[in-house]
Design a protein around this motif. Structure first.
Motif, PDB file in Angstrom:
ATOM      1  N   LEU A  98      18.179  -3.810 -41.960  1.00  0.00           N
ATOM      2  CA  LEU A  98      16.854  -4.412 -41.990  1.00  0.00           C
ATOM      3  C   LEU A  98      16.953  -5.799 -42.604  1.00  0.00           C
ATOM      4  O   LEU A  98      17.585  -5.974 -43.653  1.00  0.00           O
ATOM      5  N   GLU A  99      16.338  -6.770 -41.971  1.00  0.00           N
ATOM      6  CA  GLU A  99      16.348  -8.143 -42.468  1.00  0.00           C
ATOM      7  C   GLU A  99      14.989  -8.503 -43.051  1.00  0.00           C
ATOM      8  O   GLU A  99      13.943  -8.101 -42.524  1.00  0.00           O
ATOM      9  N   SER A 100      15.006  -9.282 -44.115  1.00  0.00           N
ATOM     10  CA  SER A 100      13.769  -9.723 -44.745  1.00  0.00           C
ATOM     11  C   SER A 100      12.943 -10.552 -43.758  1.00  0.00           C
ATOM     12  O   SER A 100      13.462 -11.479 -43.128  1.00  0.00           O
ATOM     13  N   PRO A 101      11.655 -10.251 -43.629  1.00  0.00           N
ATOM     14  CA  PRO A 101      10.814 -10.977 -42.667  1.00  0.00           C
ATOM     15  C   PRO A 101      10.155 -12.224 -43.241  1.00  0.00           C
ATOM     16  O   PRO A 101       9.440 -12.922 -42.518  1.00  0.00           O
ATOM     17  N   TYR A 102      10.397 -12.528 -44.512  1.00  0.00           N
ATOM     18  CA  TYR A 102       9.538 -13.497 -45.196  1.00  0.00           C
ATOM     19  C   TYR A 102       9.669 -14.925 -44.669  1.00  0.00           C
ATOM     20  O   TYR A 102       8.659 -15.604 -44.419  1.00  0.00           O
ATOM     21  N   LYS A 103      10.889 -15.417 -44.502  1.00  0.00           N
ATOM     22  CA  LYS A 103      11.039 -16.798 -44.032  1.00  0.00           C
ATOM     23  C   LYS A 103      10.502 -16.990 -42.612  1.00  0.00           C
ATOM     24  O   LYS A 103       9.731 -17.922 -42.363  1.00  0.00           O
ATOM     25  N   PRO A 104      10.892 -16.143 -41.652  1.00  0.00           N
ATOM     26  CA  PRO A 104      10.318 -16.327 -40.317  1.00  0.00           C
ATOM     27  C   PRO A 104       8.802 -16.127 -40.289  1.00  0.00           C
ATOM     28  O   PRO A 104       8.104 -16.816 -39.529  1.00  0.00           O
ATOM     29  N   ALA A 105       8.277 -15.223 -41.113  1.00  0.00           N
ATOM     30  CA  ALA A 105       6.822 -15.032 -41.154  1.00  0.00           C
ATOM     31  C   ALA A 105       6.123 -16.287 -41.660  1.00  0.00           C
ATOM     32  O   ALA A 105       5.041 -16.656 -41.170  1.00  0.00           O
ATOM     33  N   LEU A 106       6.720 -16.951 -42.641  1.00  0.00           N
ATOM     34  CA  LEU A 106       6.129 -18.194 -43.143  1.00  0.00           C
ATOM     35  C   LEU A 106       6.138 -19.271 -42.060  1.00  0.00           C
ATOM     36  O   LEU A 106       5.160 -20.016 -41.905  1.00  0.00           O
ATOM     37  N   GLU A 133       7.718 -22.031 -27.521  1.00  0.00           N
ATOM     38  CA  GLU A 133       9.119 -21.656 -27.319  1.00  0.00           C
ATOM     39  C   GLU A 133       9.790 -21.346 -28.650  1.00  0.00           C
ATOM     40  O   GLU A 133      10.549 -20.374 -28.761  1.00  0.00           O
ATOM     41  N   LEU A 134       9.513 -22.142 -29.668  1.00  0.00           N
ATOM     42  CA  LEU A 134      10.096 -21.880 -30.987  1.00  0.00           C
ATOM     43  C   LEU A 134       9.528 -20.598 -31.583  1.00  0.00           C
ATOM     44  O   LEU A 134      10.252 -19.827 -32.232  1.00  0.00           O
ATOM     45  N   ARG A 135       8.257 -20.358 -31.368  1.00  0.00           N
ATOM     46  CA  ARG A 135       7.651 -19.126 -31.881  1.00  0.00           C
ATOM     47  C   ARG A 135       8.268 -17.891 -31.228  1.00  0.00           C
ATOM     48  O   ARG A 135       8.595 -16.912 -31.905  1.00  0.00           O
TER      49      ARG A 135
END
Length: 319
Positions: free
Chosen positions: A26-34, A142-144
């Motif tokens: 499992l990878e932390s979602p915090y950076k991509p979520a921000l 596209e980045l999203r």
């Protein structure tokens, strides 16, 4: 140079924490979520230039995407300050210290709390080419999609592009419609981000209910630039005492009348009339003072259920 390809690759190589649980990585979602929250802010024109401030809108969007997309309950904390600070390791996210805090920022390897982040950091900015890409709807999408495919392959179907705005609107409805007793059961007063968001939504909904009009003077003030409101949303019973941000504990007041109300230079009776306290006098500038409103009827919202609660007005008088 193909900046879109470059930043698509960099966004999918973020340094994120990972842990193995029950044989599953499992990878932390915090950076991509921000980053998804920043994209929403650009899309909704809440973020208008390359100065990403620590705003209630950004915090709510970040938490909403963490809640929607997180791979498991292990990432339920949603600590906003950590990704905001540590995204600088990506090389395209740059932190700007508040004046006098430059050395603190340089020496810090992390942040102690959300309050520490706000004390030290004024805003973040992106590489100029990446910022320009986010302003372009096709490139932004596209980045999203690259972020969703890389970090949320199992949950990406839960994604909603306006999740943060939906959450703010839901909070506003809660303040307008729910009794204070219900509100007090759901708000986490120990969460600094929660308190900041609730305060901002309270201010927005109170001014909306009073149509940006001072309840005492009748002065209607609107900001034409979209910046900070010119009127104050005042808690009748102080937040520190009541932890009540429902509409029945709010008044829209000019800043000078807000201060006078907080200092008990006037109060409002059960018939919603202004009553000026004894024991102080106005030596000059009577046209701009408090005394001239003595006995005046309060200007109230059109919706009866949004009026100040009589018990709150009585509690304010007792302090």
């Amino acid at each position: 140079m193909n900046y879109l390809s470059e930043y698509r690759a960099r966004l999918t190589r973020l340094n994120v924490n990972a842990q193995t649980i029950a044989g599953r990585k499992l990878e932390s979602p915090y950076k991509p979520a921000l980053l998804l929250a920043v994209m929403e802010g650009v899309e909704e024109q809440v973020i208008r230039d390359n100065r990403i401030a620590i705003t209630p809108e950004l915090i709510v969007a970040f938490k909403a995407y963490c809640q929607l997309l997180s791979p498991g309950p292990e990432y339920g904390a949603r600590p906003f300050q950590l990704p905001f600070f540590h995204l600088q390791s990506s090389g395209f996210w740059h932190l700007q210290a508040r004046p006098g805090c430059e050395l603190v920022l340089t020496a810090s390897k992390s942040v102690r709390s959300f309050g520490h982040l706000r004390d030290v950091i004024a805003y973040a900015s992106l590489d100029a080419p990446l910022w320009e890409l986010l302003l372009q709807p096709v490139a932004r999408e596209e980045l999203r999609q690259a972020l969703l495919a890389r970090y949320f392959p199992l949950t990406r179907h839960y994604f909603r592009p306006q999740a943060g705005q939906e959450k703010l609107e839901a909070l506003g409805r809660q303040m307008l419609e729910e009794p204070a007793a219900v509100y007090n059961r759901v708000v986490d007063v120990a969460d600094e981000t929660e308190v900041l968001v609730r305060s901002a939504v309270f201010g927005r909904e109170v001014l909306r209910a009073y149509e940006s009009t001072c309840a005492v003077s009748g002065l209607q003030l609107l900001s034409t630039t979209g910046t900070a409101p010119l009127l104050d949303a005042c808690h009748i019973v102080p937040w520190s005492v009541s932890h009540d941000d429902t509409i029945g504990n709010g008044l829209s007041l000019c800043p000078n009348l807000h201060r006078a109300f907080d200092r008990h230079l006037f109060w409002v009776d059960e018939d919603y009339r202004v009553r000026v306290a004894d024991g102080f006098g106005e030596l000059g500038g009577h046209d701009y003072g408090v005394q001239r409103f003595n006995g005046a009827q309060l200007r109230l919202p059109k919706v009866r259920t949004w009026w100040p609660k009589v018990e709150n007005l009585a509690a304010q008088r007792s302090y």
